[in-house]
Design a protein around this motif. Sequence first.
Motif, short mmCIF file in Angstrom:
data_model
loop_
_atom_site.label_atom_id
_atom_site.label_comp_id
_atom_site.label_asym_id
_atom_site.label_seq_id
_atom_site.Cartn_x
_atom_site.Cartn_y
_atom_site.Cartn_z
N GLY A 4 11.00 -7.45 4.43
CA GLY A 4 11.17 -6.13 5.03
C GLY A 4 10.03 -5.20 4.70
O GLY A 4 9.56 -4.42 5.55
N LEU A 5 9.52 -5.29 3.47
CA LEU A 5 8.41 -4.44 3.05
C LEU A 5 7.13 -4.81 3.80
O LEU A 5 6.38 -3.95 4.25
N LYS A 6 6.89 -6.11 3.95
CA LYS A 6 5.71 -6.55 4.69
C LYS A 6 5.79 -6.13 6.15
O LYS A 6 4.79 -5.70 6.74
N GLN A 19 -1.87 9.12 -0.46
CA GLN A 19 -1.23 7.89 -0.95
C GLN A 19 -1.33 6.75 0.05
O GLN A 19 -0.56 5.79 -0.01
N ARG A 20 -2.29 6.82 0.94
CA ARG A 20 -2.48 5.78 1.95
C ARG A 20 -2.67 4.40 1.33
O ARG A 20 -2.25 3.37 1.90
N GLY A 21 -3.26 4.34 0.17
CA GLY A 21 -3.51 3.07 -0.51
C GLY A 21 -2.25 2.31 -0.87
O GLY A 21 -2.29 1.08 -1.05
N GLU A 22 -1.11 3.03 -0.97
CA GLU A 22 0.15 2.35 -1.29
C GLU A 22 0.54 1.39 -0.16
O GLU A 22 1.17 0.36 -0.42
N VAL A 23 0.18 1.73 1.08
CA VAL A 23 0.49 0.84 2.21
C VAL A 23 -0.29 -0.45 2.07
O VAL A 23 0.22 -1.55 2.32
N ASP A 24 -1.56 -0.34 1.67
CA ASP A 24 -2.38 -1.53 1.47
C ASP A 24 -1.82 -2.41 0.34
O ASP A 24 -1.86 -3.64 0.43
N ARG A 25 -1.32 -1.77 -0.71
CA ARG A 25 -0.70 -2.52 -1.79
C ARG A 25 0.47 -3.37 -1.26
O ARG A 25 0.61 -4.54 -1.59
N ASN A 26 1.29 -2.74 -0.44
CA ASN A 26 2.46 -3.45 0.08
C ASN A 26 2.08 -4.59 1.02
O ASN A 26 2.74 -5.63 1.05
N ALA A 69 -0.39 -6.49 0.72
CA ALA A 69 -0.93 -7.60 -0.07
C ALA A 69 0.01 -8.03 -1.20
O ALA A 69 -0.42 -8.73 -2.11
N VAL A 70 1.28 -7.63 -1.14
CA VAL A 70 2.17 -7.81 -2.28
C VAL A 70 2.33 -9.28 -2.68
O VAL A 70 2.54 -9.59 -3.86
N SER A 71 2.22 -10.21 -1.75
CA SER A 71 2.41 -11.63 -2.08
C SER A 71 1.14 -12.32 -2.57
O SER A 71 1.21 -13.44 -3.09
N PRO A 119 3.09 -7.97 -8.90
CA PRO A 119 1.96 -7.22 -8.35
C PRO A 119 2.28 -5.73 -8.31
O PRO A 119 3.42 -5.31 -8.54
N ALA A 120 1.28 -4.93 -8.00
CA ALA A 120 1.50 -3.50 -7.74
C ALA A 120 2.16 -3.37 -6.37
O ALA A 120 1.86 -4.14 -5.45
N TYR A 121 3.07 -2.42 -6.22
CA TYR A 121 3.76 -2.22 -4.95
C TYR A 121 4.29 -0.80 -4.91
O TYR A 121 4.26 -0.08 -5.91
N ARG A 122 4.82 -0.41 -3.76
CA ARG A 122 5.49 0.89 -3.67
C ARG A 122 6.80 0.72 -2.90
O ARG A 122 6.81 0.41 -1.71
#
Length: 245
Positions: free
Chosen positions: A41-43, A62-69, A71-73, A126-129
Amino acid sequence: MLLLLPPSETKRDGGVDASALDLAALSFASLTPHRKLVIAGLKGLSRSVGGSMEALSLGPTQRGEVDRNRAVSRSPVMPVLERYTGVLFDALGAGSLTAPSREFAGEHLVVHSALFGLLGGNDLIPAYRLSHDSRLPGLSLRRHWRDTITATLALEPGLVLDLRSDSYAALGPAPSSVVPVRVVSQDSRGRRVALSHANKAGKGSFIRAVVEAGVDHASVDSLLQWAGTAGIRLERAEAGLDLLA
């Protein structure tokens, strides 16, 4: 003994080179199917920058949080107790613990994540939001986690102390076997009031003291006896334990 903690909105960047999330290696293996659904769901949400910003309540910086999500896997992982930052985790200071205390922390501290559910202190993530109130397409985090987390906690045989915030406790209400701990102040009339922001630092300091003592308490009585010798004002309350700041 387990100490159940809330996560932090803020996470440290980076991780072990050439590493990535391995769901099969996380603690509480029964939660794996639930984790997969939330990650999917997050992806899916992260495909839309605007949708992610709104659903995750992110500001323009906080746009970078979307990039974190996104690449979460595949992004690098690090231990849970090093990934989370913020007031509670800064007061805990896992990075400055001695090796024996760090080992004790990894074995006895559990973080309740909106993304992964229950995590052991040494689990690699990993890092995520994703927060307790985030909105994923077609998936209510509260309905998804509520009964599963409660049932998982009920299976723990030893003493479990619940130091979560109310918002994360709502994602998996503690069964009767779990002991809630709240940080309070006491006025001149003896009335106790639960603290808000200051409670995070109080919890972090208390957890560090427990970890440094390295005692695996089997009961509340044992914990209270230790607290008295350690100069920690921990007392029985109507709904668990009160930690007096």
